[in-house]
Design an enzyme around this catalytic site. Structure first.
Site, PDB file in Angstrom:
ATOM      1  N   HIS A  11       0.162  24.953  84.614  1.00 22.12           N
ATOM      2  CA  HIS A  11       0.190  26.313  85.814  1.00 22.12           C
ATOM      3  C   HIS A  11       0.980  27.442  85.248  1.00 22.12           C
ATOM      4  CE1 HIS A  11       4.876  25.736  86.272  1.00 22.12           C
ATOM      5  NE2 HIS A  11       4.384  24.720  87.134  1.00 22.12           N
ATOM      6  N   GLU A  88       3.332  17.494  89.977  1.00 19.19           N
ATOM      7  CA  GLU A  88       5.085  16.747  89.449  1.00 19.19           C
ATOM      8  C   GLU A  88       5.687  15.797  89.987  1.00 19.19           C
ATOM      9  OE1 GLU A  88       6.658  16.565  86.658  1.00 19.19           O
ATOM     10  OE2 GLU A  88       7.025  18.682  86.112  1.00 19.19           O
TER      11      GLU A  88
END
Length: 214
Positions: A11, A88
């Site tokens: 990201h 994550e």
């Protein structure tokens, strides 16, 4: 089964990246630089898609990954599939802290994180072993669904790290020396049940240097 080519994307930048603050499952959005990175990335992938089309775009459901992916699909006109398996690592008690704060507030958990102790479960979070298994299972599932195709996957630094280690047969406990830059392109082929790195750490599409993972 034919090979699957993954275009793995970390990201774009967030405010917590600049503060070296652990995000984990905390839903932190892109900052202005991250939004610009996402746009530059999307324009780059539009050209790649024109030359060799992608079949699907997947992302973590956390907004920093999802918004990076949305910029991409606006350029290449594919639907977005969100997958919680691409999140994550859950850092538990270390979430939302900087390394300096961790050392003071949770010194033993921080020490074991620094040592990359694979089986240590962070209180309220995940172990490296559990996180790694989740990531590899998710990519194997996507690869089976899209055998013989090219797939964009927008996720997080830790997710990319797991794939790199699997491809290089690198222990989870070994110190990281490979890059995990924001908005980087990392191409990996999945074939015969194994990952193979074709290109890593491409940030040529960005205007400035990107943050690396901690």
């Amino acid at each position: 089964m034919p090979d699957t080519i993954f275009w793995l994307i970390r990201h774009g930048e967030t405010a917590w990246n600049t503060e070296r603050r652990f995000q984990g499952h905390t839903d932190i959005g892109l900052n202005a630089t991250g939004r610009q990175q996402a746009q530059l990335l999307a324009e780059r992938l539009r050209a790649d898609h024109r030359d060799s089309p992608f079949s699907a775009v997947f992302s973590s459901d956390l907004s920093r990954a999802r918004d990076t992916a949305l910029a991409i699909i606006n350029q290449i006109n594919l639907p977005l599939a969100q997958h919680t398996g691409l999140r994550e690592r859950h850092y538990g008690v270390l979430s939302a802290l900087t390394p300096e704060e961790m050392a003071i507030q949770h010194p033993e958990d921080f020490r074991l994180w620094q040592l990359r102790q694979p089986d240590h479960i962070l209180p309220g979070g995940e172990s490296l072993l559990g996180f790694n298994a989740r990531v590899l299972d998710t990519l194997a599932e996507i690869g089976e669904q899209h055998a013989g195709q090219q797939v964009v996957v927008v996720a997080h630094g830790g997710v990319l790290d797991c794939i790199y280690r699997a491809a290089m047969n690198m222990p989870l406990s070994q110190k990281r020396e490979h890059s995990l830059h924001n908005a980087s392109i990392n191409r990996v082929r999945l074939g015969g049940g194994r990952f193979h790195i074709e290109q890593w750490g491409d940030i040529a599409h960005l205007e400035t240097e990107a943050f690396d993972e901690l």
